[in-house]
Motif scaffolding. Structure first.
Motif, PDB file in Angstrom:
ATOM      1  N   ASP A  38       0.859  -1.173   0.000  1.00  0.00           N
ATOM      2  CA  ASP A  38       0.000   0.000   0.000  1.00  0.00           C
ATOM      3  C   ASP A  38       0.901   1.230   0.000  1.00  0.00           C
ATOM      4  O   ASP A  38       2.022   1.196   0.514  1.00  0.00           O
ATOM      5  CB  ASP A  38      -0.890   0.015   1.246  1.00  0.00           C
ATOM      6  CG  ASP A  38      -1.864  -1.154   1.292  1.00  0.00           C
ATOM      7  OD1 ASP A  38      -2.150  -1.719   0.236  1.00  0.00           O
ATOM      8  OD2 ASP A  38      -2.334  -1.488   2.400  1.00  0.00           O
ATOM      9  N   THR A  40       1.409   5.529   0.699  1.00  0.00           N
ATOM     10  CA  THR A  40       0.982   6.826   1.211  1.00  0.00           C
ATOM     11  C   THR A  40       1.669   7.891   0.374  1.00  0.00           C
ATOM     12  O   THR A  40       2.889   7.877   0.228  1.00  0.00           O
ATOM     13  CB  THR A  40       1.338   7.002   2.692  1.00  0.00           C
ATOM     14  OG1 THR A  40       0.682   5.985   3.455  1.00  0.00           O
ATOM     15  CG2 THR A  40       0.893   8.366   3.194  1.00  0.00           C
ATOM     16  N   GLY A  76      -9.143   2.519 -10.206  1.00  0.00           N
ATOM     17  CA  GLY A  76      -8.958   3.411  -9.063  1.00  0.00           C
ATOM     18  C   GLY A  76     -10.116   4.367  -8.873  1.00  0.00           C
ATOM     19  O   GLY A  76      -9.920   5.466  -8.342  1.00  0.00           O
ATOM     20  N   GLN A  78     -12.375   4.548  -6.787  1.00  0.00           N
ATOM     21  CA  GLN A  78     -12.572   4.987  -5.404  1.00  0.00           C
ATOM     22  C   GLN A  78     -11.696   6.179  -5.039  1.00  0.00           C
ATOM     23  O   GLN A  78     -11.915   6.827  -4.015  1.00  0.00           O
ATOM     24  CB  GLN A  78     -12.285   3.837  -4.429  1.00  0.00           C
ATOM     25  CG  GLN A  78     -13.293   2.724  -4.440  1.00  0.00           C
ATOM     26  CD  GLN A  78     -13.049   1.733  -3.307  1.00  0.00           C
ATOM     27  OE1 GLN A  78     -12.238   1.981  -2.404  1.00  0.00           O
ATOM     28  NE2 GLN A  78     -13.747   0.606  -3.351  1.00  0.00           N
ATOM     29  N   LEU A  79     -10.685   6.469  -5.867  1.00  0.00           N
ATOM     30  CA  LEU A  79      -9.747   7.552  -5.566  1.00  0.00           C
ATOM     31  C   LEU A  79     -10.111   8.864  -6.246  1.00  0.00           C
ATOM     32  O   LEU A  79      -9.304   9.792  -6.265  1.00  0.00           O
ATOM     33  CB  LEU A  79      -8.334   7.137  -5.992  1.00  0.00           C
ATOM     34  CG  LEU A  79      -7.697   5.995  -5.202  1.00  0.00           C
ATOM     35  CD1 LEU A  79      -6.398   5.564  -5.860  1.00  0.00           C
ATOM     36  CD2 LEU A  79      -7.445   6.414  -3.761  1.00  0.00           C
ATOM     37  N   SER A 130      -8.390   8.386   1.403  1.00  0.00           N
ATOM     38  CA  SER A 130      -7.811   7.133   0.905  1.00  0.00           C
ATOM     39  C   SER A 130      -8.837   6.397   0.059  1.00  0.00           C
ATOM     40  O   SER A 130     -10.032   6.712   0.075  1.00  0.00           O
ATOM     41  CB  SER A 130      -7.343   6.239   2.056  1.00  0.00           C
ATOM     42  OG  SER A 130      -8.440   5.745   2.790  1.00  0.00           O
ATOM     43  N   GLY A 131      -8.371   5.409  -0.656  1.00  0.00           N
ATOM     44  CA  GLY A 131      -9.239   4.588  -1.486  1.00  0.00           C
ATOM     45  C   GLY A 131      -8.518   3.345  -1.943  1.00  0.00           C
ATOM     46  O   GLY A 131      -7.286   3.259  -1.895  1.00  0.00           O
ATOM     47  N   ARG A 132      -9.282   2.389  -2.410  1.00  0.00           N
ATOM     48  CA  ARG A 132      -8.739   1.103  -2.832  1.00  0.00           C
ATOM     49  C   ARG A 132      -8.565   1.089  -4.347  1.00  0.00           C
ATOM     50  O   ARG A 132      -9.390   1.612  -5.094  1.00  0.00           O
ATOM     51  CB  ARG A 132      -9.698  -0.006  -2.402  1.00  0.00           C
ATOM     52  CG  ARG A 132      -9.368  -1.409  -2.861  1.00  0.00           C
ATOM     53  CD  ARG A 132     -10.381  -2.389  -2.263  1.00  0.00           C
ATOM     54  NE  ARG A 132     -10.278  -3.708  -2.863  1.00  0.00           N
ATOM     55  CZ  ARG A 132     -10.935  -4.102  -3.948  1.00  0.00           C
ATOM     56  NH1 ARG A 132     -11.734  -3.242  -4.566  1.00  0.00           N
ATOM     57  NH2 ARG A 132     -10.801  -5.328  -4.414  1.00  0.00           N
ATOM     58  N   SER A 151      -5.557  -6.148  -4.794  1.00  0.00           N
ATOM     59  CA  SER A 151      -5.887  -4.754  -4.514  1.00  0.00           C
ATOM     60  C   SER A 151      -4.837  -4.132  -3.614  1.00  0.00           C
ATOM     61  O   SER A 151      -4.066  -4.824  -2.951  1.00  0.00           O
ATOM     62  CB  SER A 151      -7.270  -4.645  -3.853  1.00  0.00           C
ATOM     63  OG  SER A 151      -7.266  -5.243  -2.573  1.00  0.00           O
ATOM     64  N   ALA A 152      -4.811  -2.814  -3.614  1.00  0.00           N
ATOM     65  CA  ALA A 152      -3.909  -2.051  -2.751  1.00  0.00           C
ATOM     66  C   ALA A 152      -4.616  -0.754  -2.377  1.00  0.00           C
ATOM     67  O   ALA A 152      -5.526  -0.299  -3.068  1.00  0.00           O
ATOM     68  CB  ALA A 152      -2.589  -1.766  -3.465  1.00  0.00           C
ATOM     69  N   THR A 153      -4.185  -0.168  -1.284  1.00  0.00           N
ATOM     70  CA  THR A 153      -4.800   1.057  -0.789  1.00  0.00           C
ATOM     71  C   THR A 153      -3.842   2.227  -0.934  1.00  0.00           C
ATOM     72  O   THR A 153      -2.653   2.100  -0.639  1.00  0.00           O
ATOM     73  CB  THR A 153      -5.221   0.902   0.683  1.00  0.00           C
ATOM     74  OG1 THR A 153      -6.170  -0.159   0.785  1.00  0.00           O
ATOM     75  CG2 THR A 153      -5.840   2.179   1.225  1.00  0.00           C
ATOM     76  N   THR A 155      -3.294   6.202   0.302  1.00  0.00           N
ATOM     77  CA  THR A 155      -3.702   7.179   1.317  1.00  0.00           C
ATOM     78  C   THR A 155      -2.913   8.450   1.129  1.00  0.00           C
ATOM     79  O   THR A 155      -1.707   8.410   0.832  1.00  0.00           O
ATOM     80  CB  THR A 155      -3.465   6.615   2.731  1.00  0.00           C
ATOM     81  OG1 THR A 155      -4.178   5.390   2.885  1.00  0.00           O
ATOM     82  CG2 THR A 155      -3.924   7.607   3.797  1.00  0.00           C
TER      83      THR A 155
END
Length: 520
Positions: A38, A40, A76, A78-79, A130-132, A151-153, A155
């Motif tokens: 993940d 940041t 992506g 969600q981002l 953040s989002g997945r 998947s990865a997150t 942030t």
């Protein structure tokens, strides 16, 4: 460390399996999907935070078949408003969803590959958002294994982010010489970094580290300094600035030394992932941290947490030109159906120095897996070889005979044999062909007394079989085994197999980590 060991075993399994599978053109392959860390990413302000950071996905089959028309979809959505992607080669953006990429990778000849997608914060994104990101890997002749990581997150963070420079995949240092390496740190974050540490360690104690600075702690093992951990409590690194050790770290390689791996990194004081330094403080003048690109700032800054620690660490191999390396040697066995023949499995010292009769842990210095297809019957096995009821669990990576997977003969062989460079040892099996075959083959997997930097690609080879009803060709090979040195008929196979996959996996894991760190 347990998690790291598991990763090494998993990576080693993929590498070993990649050398021994047989896949028909019509067969549907299974492949595993794994994602990297993940990430940041820092908020974007005042020109900082604009760099993309890699978000990774990889796929691999347990055998060596070619995956056709591989496509990776990166979702992506969600981002939205939080992050944005770059556009890797071979990828196009979905016209309706800019954060959805479709990437055509073509054929993966060896059944494995991957993709790095650059990600950064969107303009105006706030810390904490953040989002997945979901990855979907497809192939014309394959399906993903259920439960694969996909998947990865991402942030957004607001804080300092130290990143160490990359010294490259390998440094060559001749035995009996010294080499200075320059360590630099960059603050790739959005806030000042106050109080930093820099460290370097030798992984296999073949490389020494010189120095005697009072703000450094030196770890000593095997009669020399093998690690250094230096603290700079008053240093302040502003976003975008880069600093270096005024005096480079000097590595020393004694005569006769073989390869090593150095681990090096930076961190903020108080980041617990680095651990506490163990060793003896130096007594000389303090080591200085000096600006590499801008003037050193000395005004006050509040301590903070490093927002992305995955770019704080790197690994580089040290090659001295001296190496212990054993290799599997393939060949061909020809005989008529039902006729007897010798199938000779060889292990050769392809390194520059002799191997020992035993490994450092006391196991025999020469070991192999001998894996026969079901259309060949083993009539007798040589001394030092025992038939395995099921074989080590790693054998799932060897689909040698997919037409008859229920009967694959597996033997574990070992011998206490010291090999000079170029010398080999042979394990000769007496076999017969059960039916007509053309280039059906046994798998040879060799391991034993070799170094970490040995060539892992030569540990797997093929012993091909050819037989026809009217084939009267004399058997290839012969009983030219190295003189028996007391090899036991009992093989500690599960321990040996596990050790092999760990060793083979290290280079992959380290290379992948270097790629992630370099992209920060």
């Amino acid at each position: 460390m347990a998690g790291a060991a598991a990763a090494l075993v998993a990576a080693g399994l993929l590498l070993v399996g990649g050398g021994a599978g047989v896949v028909s053109a019509q067969e549907t392959l299974r492949f595993d999907v794994t994602t990297g860390f993940d990430r940041t990413v820092p908020v974007r302000s005042d020109g900082h935070g604009d760099a993309y950071r890699p978000l990774s996905v990889h796929f691999a089959t347990p055998g060596s078949g070619t995956l056709r028309e591989v496509r990776i979809t990166v979702d992506g959505s969600q981002l939205a408003g939080t992050a944005e992607f770059d556009l890797p080669d071979g990828c196009v953006r979905d016209s309706a969803t800019p954060l959805k990429l479709v990437c055509d990778l073509g054929d993966a000849a060896h059944g494995f590959g991957g993709l790095d997608v650059g990600v950064r914060a969107a303009q105006g994104a706030q810390a904490g958002a953040s989002g997945r990101v979901a990855f979907t890997v497809t192939a014309a002749n394959g399906t993903a294994t259920p439960g694969s990581s996909d998947s990865a997150t991402v942030t957004v963070g607001d804080g300092p982010d130290l990143a160490i420079n990359d010294l490259g995949a390998q440094l060559k240092i001749a035995p009996g010489t010294e080499s200075a390496v320059r360590l630099e740190m960059t603050n790739a974050g959005s806030q000042d970094a106050k109080g930093v540490v820099v460290f370097l360690r030798a992984g296999f104690d073949n490389v020494g580290i010189l120095g005697n600075h009072s703000n450094c702690v030196y770890e000593s093992r095997s009669g020399a300094q093998r690690g250094v951990f230096c603290t700079f409590p008053d240093a302040v690194v502003k976003p975008g600035e880069t600093y270096a050790l005024k005096t480079p770290v000097t590595l020393t390689v004694p005569q006769g030394a073989r390869g090593d791996v150095i681990q090096y990194g930076d961190a903020l004081i108080g980041n617990d992932w680095t651990g506490e330094p163990e060793g003896t403080p130096g007594t000389g003048a303090p080591l200085e941290l000096v600006p590499a690109q801008a003037a050193l700032r000395t005004f006050d800054a509040e301590p903070a947490q490093d927002i992305d620690e995955y770019n704080n660490l790197n690994y580089t191999e040290i090659s001295t030109g001296e190496v212990k390396d054993v290799a599997a040697v393939g060949g061909t066995v020809q005989a008529a159906i039902g006729a007897q023949a010798d199938a000779v499995f060889r292990v050769r010292n392809t390194g520059t120095v002799p191997t020992g009769a035993v490994n450092s842990d006391g196991r025999p210095g020469v070991q192999i897996w001998a894996l026969f297809p079901s259309n060949v019957k083993v009539l007798s096995a040589p001394k030092g070889c025992t038939k395995q009821q099921a074989g080590p669990e790693e054998l799932a990576a060897y689909p040698l005979d997919r037409a008859h997977p229920e009967t694959v003969w597996t033997y574990g062989c070992s011998r206490r044999a010291a090999l000079k460079p170029g010398q080999d040892v042979a394990f000769t099996f007496r076999v017969s062909h059960l039916k007509a075959v053309d280039d059906s083959y046994a798998g040879v997997v060799a391991f034993g007394d070799e170094d970490f930097l040995a060539d892992r690609g030569n540990n797997v080879a093929r012993l091909s079989f050819t037989a026809a009803a009217d084939d009267g060709t004399a058997p290839a090979g012969g009983r030219d085994d190295l003189a028996d040195t007391g090899g036991s008929g009992t093989t500690p196979w599960l321990a040996g197999g596990g050790a092999l996959t760990v060793v083979l996996g290290v280079s992959i894991v380290l290379a992948a980590r270097r790629r992630r760190s370099a992209g920060a």
